[in-house]
Scaffold this active site. Sequence first.
Site, mmCIF file in Angstrom:
data_model
loop_
_atom_site.group_PDB
_atom_site.id
_atom_site.type_symbol
_atom_site.label_atom_id
_atom_site.label_comp_id
_atom_site.label_asym_id
_atom_site.label_seq_id
_atom_site.Cartn_x
_atom_site.Cartn_y
_atom_site.Cartn_z
ATOM 1 C CG ASP A 101 -1.936 1.101 1.269
ATOM 2 O OD1 ASP A 101 -2.946 1.074 0.555
ATOM 3 O OD2 ASP A 101 -1.686 2.037 2.044
ATOM 4 C CG HIS A 298 -5.739 -2.887 0.048
ATOM 5 N ND1 HIS A 298 -4.946 -2.486 -1.015
ATOM 6 C CD2 HIS A 298 -5.351 -2.136 1.116
ATOM 7 C CE1 HIS A 298 -4.139 -1.512 -0.611
ATOM 8 N NE2 HIS A 298 -4.357 -1.295 0.686
#
Length: 320
Positions: A101, A298
């Site tokens: 991320d 994610h």
Amino acid sequence: MPELQHKYVNSNGIRMHYVEQGEGPLVILCHGWPESWYSWRHQIPALAAAGFRVVAPDQRGYGHTDAPEPIESYNIFNLVGDIVGLVNSLGVESAVIVGHDWGAPVAWNSALLRPDIFRAIALLSVPYFPRTPMRPTDAMKAMAGDKNFYQLYFQEPGKVEKELDADPRRSMAMVLYSASGDVPRTGELSILFPKTTKFIETGILPDKLPPWLTEADLDFFAGEFKRAGFRGGVNWYRNFDRNWELTPFLDGAKLRQPAVFAAGEHDVVGKMIPGGYAMAGAFTPNLKKKVIIPGAGHWVQQERPKEINEILIEFLQGQG
């Protein structure tokens, strides 16, 4: 094998907390938003057992690391400087850097700016793409149209952190579940939402936690943000344009170190950059492997630790 140790170092003008385990070649693990060193809880012991010295910091603004007040102190040069200072304090000359991320841009900018230190790189969720000629918030506005894009919503100081700080446990449950591969596809986190909607309303809460997230995990994340607040981490987003202004010399830069990329099939980042996962490697000429993990979302290293550990260990062992 040595136990997990909690340590502190003064790096780049801040006091930085990190965890360390293992002996051998150094591997730095850079977390994303809204996370902490704890996001790597499954990787740290596995990589240490495979013969590596593993260090996972709480980055600037997170956990037990300092969270300076000025928004501009969260610019990319400081984020890279924090990691360089950390590596230098460990008494080694080179490291492999891994980023997930927001940790991915920290990792690739570290590799671009200090190739003498960072000899190989692994990116999770966010593939490397170079600086472009267009100002980031202009590109976001063009994409958002008449809606709010969450990264634009984050620009106003005090706004989103107030929503998130109101109930850190609820906030973390919503964000972690809604961006995972376990959420019903109709309930996944909305990165584009009506201008009348608050960010805290863009996801859903789980009836029960997914298998990869325990109540104890959620308690840990919530406790970190209850103590430190969300402001520091959100300030990273408020430096998009500043980072762009600081780095014109990186226009079109290729990331030349040996690299690996992995992401989840349902990662919302893949929807943000249409064709982004297909393009992963276009600017990374030494990409050794690209893996898209079916069913994962994610939080790929938390959702699929076994697969990510295998990918990272294979890659690290190939780096000598």
